[in-house]
Design an enzyme around this catalytic site. Structure first.
Site, mmCIF file in Angstrom:
data_model
loop_
_atom_site.group_PDB
_atom_site.id
_atom_site.type_symbol
_atom_site.label_atom_id
_atom_site.label_comp_id
_atom_site.label_asym_id
_atom_site.label_seq_id
_atom_site.Cartn_x
_atom_site.Cartn_y
_atom_site.Cartn_z
ATOM 1 N N TYR A 62 48.048 62.866 73.255
ATOM 2 C CA TYR A 62 47.862 64.302 73.074
ATOM 3 C C TYR A 62 46.385 64.661 73.207
ATOM 4 O O TYR A 62 46.030 65.686 73.800
ATOM 5 C CB TYR A 62 48.385 64.710 71.699
ATOM 6 C CG TYR A 62 48.135 66.156 71.323
ATOM 7 C CD1 TYR A 62 49.088 67.134 71.570
ATOM 8 C CD2 TYR A 62 46.939 66.536 70.718
ATOM 9 C CE1 TYR A 62 48.855 68.456 71.224
ATOM 10 C CE2 TYR A 62 46.696 67.847 70.372
ATOM 11 C CZ TYR A 62 47.654 68.808 70.625
ATOM 12 O OH TYR A 62 47.405 70.121 70.287
ATOM 13 N N ASP A 93 50.692 46.115 47.195
ATOM 14 C CA ASP A 93 50.067 47.438 47.130
ATOM 15 C C ASP A 93 49.771 47.853 45.687
ATOM 16 O O ASP A 93 48.636 48.174 45.340
ATOM 17 C CB ASP A 93 50.957 48.487 47.799
ATOM 18 C CG ASP A 93 51.259 48.178 49.256
ATOM 19 O OD1 ASP A 93 50.464 47.441 49.868
ATOM 20 O OD2 ASP A 93 52.277 48.654 49.766
#
Length: 511
Positions: free
Chosen positions: A85, A229
């Protein structure tokens, strides 16, 4: 002053891969919103030496786009690289033409390098690249020239003849583009003249400082699952606020086999952290009764987690909730202008009336970066290298209603998959391996008797970051052992299938 590359996030699924690739090369990168202005970039220059700008991919069409882009950025004299893009946007705002391609290009494509110069220096005449687009640059302004093409895209890469503006239609940030790293090296070091002066140690020091300043003398709770995490987030926060942190482990009944016992042992014996164990199995099963829709499951689980944490926080008098959210969680939950893929219990499932201040110290890191931080923080390998496990747990590895029986089936199947993959010394070679319980029964024969039982799907993938993945080509004898054990040891199952779908088009998890 640390050199920096700014990445303008136009909502592409791979945006943070760009930042991660740059940081892997020892250069600091930061994701910024797509409508950033020249004045805001000047503010960044007070903290960092901004050496370059990269414009990411995105789901929209530039000729239908209502987003604002400060065109004055092109006049800053800072090198700019547009990807997908971003490639189309640079051509379009410079006076070129962009429109729908006659044929869409998704997946691996052959790119032909017409001019191996500047951004494409060192590449072969023919390169294997990863495409994901419907629109193409149809015509370039006069001051630009074509550097590469594909069978279906005449302008696959370009450069400004005199300036420092470049565009590539393909995605150099994904592992499927063979020489993507070379493109980033060309841009960062040859074009932007960056120095390798950023390290993960800098992230740790800065994050601990921010946590200490942000939380101050208040108490905080950490939603501890035992995965890399949340464990890393816990140790980072502990380094910042010490005994003011309370690690809360919630047994949802949806965990891996022997998970609660393992986590309790690790965090009570190896770390000096306030550890609180909450048995909430009955609460979660009651809340999930009759629910089949995966998004509804995630929402219910997310809200249930939060209410438990609020309850514990009130008892402790804590003000902050720390979560181990990493960037793939955020981007897949539809952050900013990215298309929503699925909600995560620690992102999209958060209730609007959350009574705690949310802290997410890992929100801009990918899994491999988190593991690097975890190693430096001294976490044990059994935590650092554990395969990712979804926050909603086994609930989203059951296609359909979640019941104690279905959870027990998929839990045992999941344990068998992990055991056999470890036995074959393949655990460290794959990103994730697990079982999924399907809502179908099939006819089988066991002990000369007709059976009509459940089906288990096996999912094993290889990946670097979780944003893209390939199904793992596991040896047949290993798959055979997994199948035989599951059908022999789990009485409710008589059929095992193997998922051979990449991501994209599928996701790693089934729900």
């Amino acid at each position: 002053m640390i050199d920096c590359i700014l990445v303008l996030d136009f909502g592409g699924q791979y945006c943070h891969l760009i930042a991660r690739k740059i940081r892997e090369l020892g250069v600091y990168s930061e994701i910024v919103h797509p409508e950033i202005t020249v004045n805001e970039i000047e503010e960044y220059k007070k903290r960092y030496d901004v050496k370059g700008i990269i414009i990411s991919g995105g789901p929209r069409s530039v000729y239908r786009d209502d987003l604002k882009f400060d065109r004055n950025i092109l006049n800053l004299g800072i090198p700019i690289l547009g990807i997908c893009y971003g490639h189309q946007l640079l051509a379009y705002i410079s006076g070129g033409k962009v429109g729908p391609g006659k044929r869409k290009e998704f997946g691996i494509t052959r790119a032909y390098i017409d001019k191996p110069e500047k951004i494409l220096r060192g590449l072969n005449k023919e390169e294997e690249v990863w495409m994901s687009h419907s629109d193409i640059v149809v015509e370039l302004p006069q001051e630009y020239e074509i550097l590469a093409h594909t069978k279906n895209t005449e302008i696959a890469a370009f450069m400004h003849k005199e300036g420092k503006i470049y565009g590539v239609q393909w995605h150099p940030e994904v592992i499927h583009t063979k020489n993507g790293k070379k493109i980033f090296e060309n841009f960062i070091f040859e074009i932007c003249n960056c120095k390798q002066n950023w390290r993960i140690k800098d992230f740790i020091e800065e994050t601990v400082r921010e946590l200490r300043n942000g939380i101050g003398g208040e108490k905080a709770i950490i939603a501890l699952s035992g995965g890399v995490d949340s464990s890393t987030a816990a140790i980072l926060t502990y380094k910042a606020i010490g005994k003011n942190l309370y690690a809360i482990f919630v047994d949802t009944g949806l965990m891996r086999k022997n998970e609660p016992e393992l986590i309790r042992k690790i965090f009570t014996e190896k770390f000096d952290i306030n550890f609180i164990f909450v048995d909430a199995r009955d609460e979660f099963f009651r809340a999930l009764r009759g629910i089949k829709d995966p998004e509804e499951k995630r929402r219910i689980i997310g809200e249930k987690f939060i209410r438990i944490f609020e309850r514990e926080a009130k008892r402790i008098k804590a003000k902050f909730l720390v979560q181990g959210t990493i960037y793939p969680d955020r981007i897949e939950s539809g952050i900013r202008i990215a298309d929503k893929i699925k909600s995560h219990h620690n992102v999209g499932g958060l209730p609007h009336d959350l009574k705690l201040d949310l802290v997410e110290p890992l929100q801009d890191l990918y899994k491999d970066e988190v593991r690097e931080v975890a190693k430096k923080l001294g976490l044990p390998d059994e935590i650092v290298y554990r395969h990712p496990f979804p926050g909603p747990g086994l609930a989203i590895r059951i296609v359909g209603e979640v019941t104690p029986e279905s959870v027990e089936i998929v839990r045992e199947a999941n344990a068998i998959v992990e055991e056999e993959i470890k036995r074959a010394n393949l655990y460290m070679d794959v990103w994730q391996c697990f079982a999924v319980l399907l809502p179908v029964r099939s006819v089988g024969v066991q002990g000369d008797v007709r059976t009509y039982k459940r089906t288990i799907a096996i999912r094993i993938v290889q990946s670097q970051d979780g944003m893209t993945a390939n199904f793992a080509r596991i040896p047949y004898d290993v798959l055979e052992r997994i199948s035989t054990r599951i059908t022999n040891e789990i009485s409710q199952v008589n059929r095992v299938v193997y998922d051979i779908t990449h991501k994209p088009p599928a996701t790693i998890e089934w729900e």
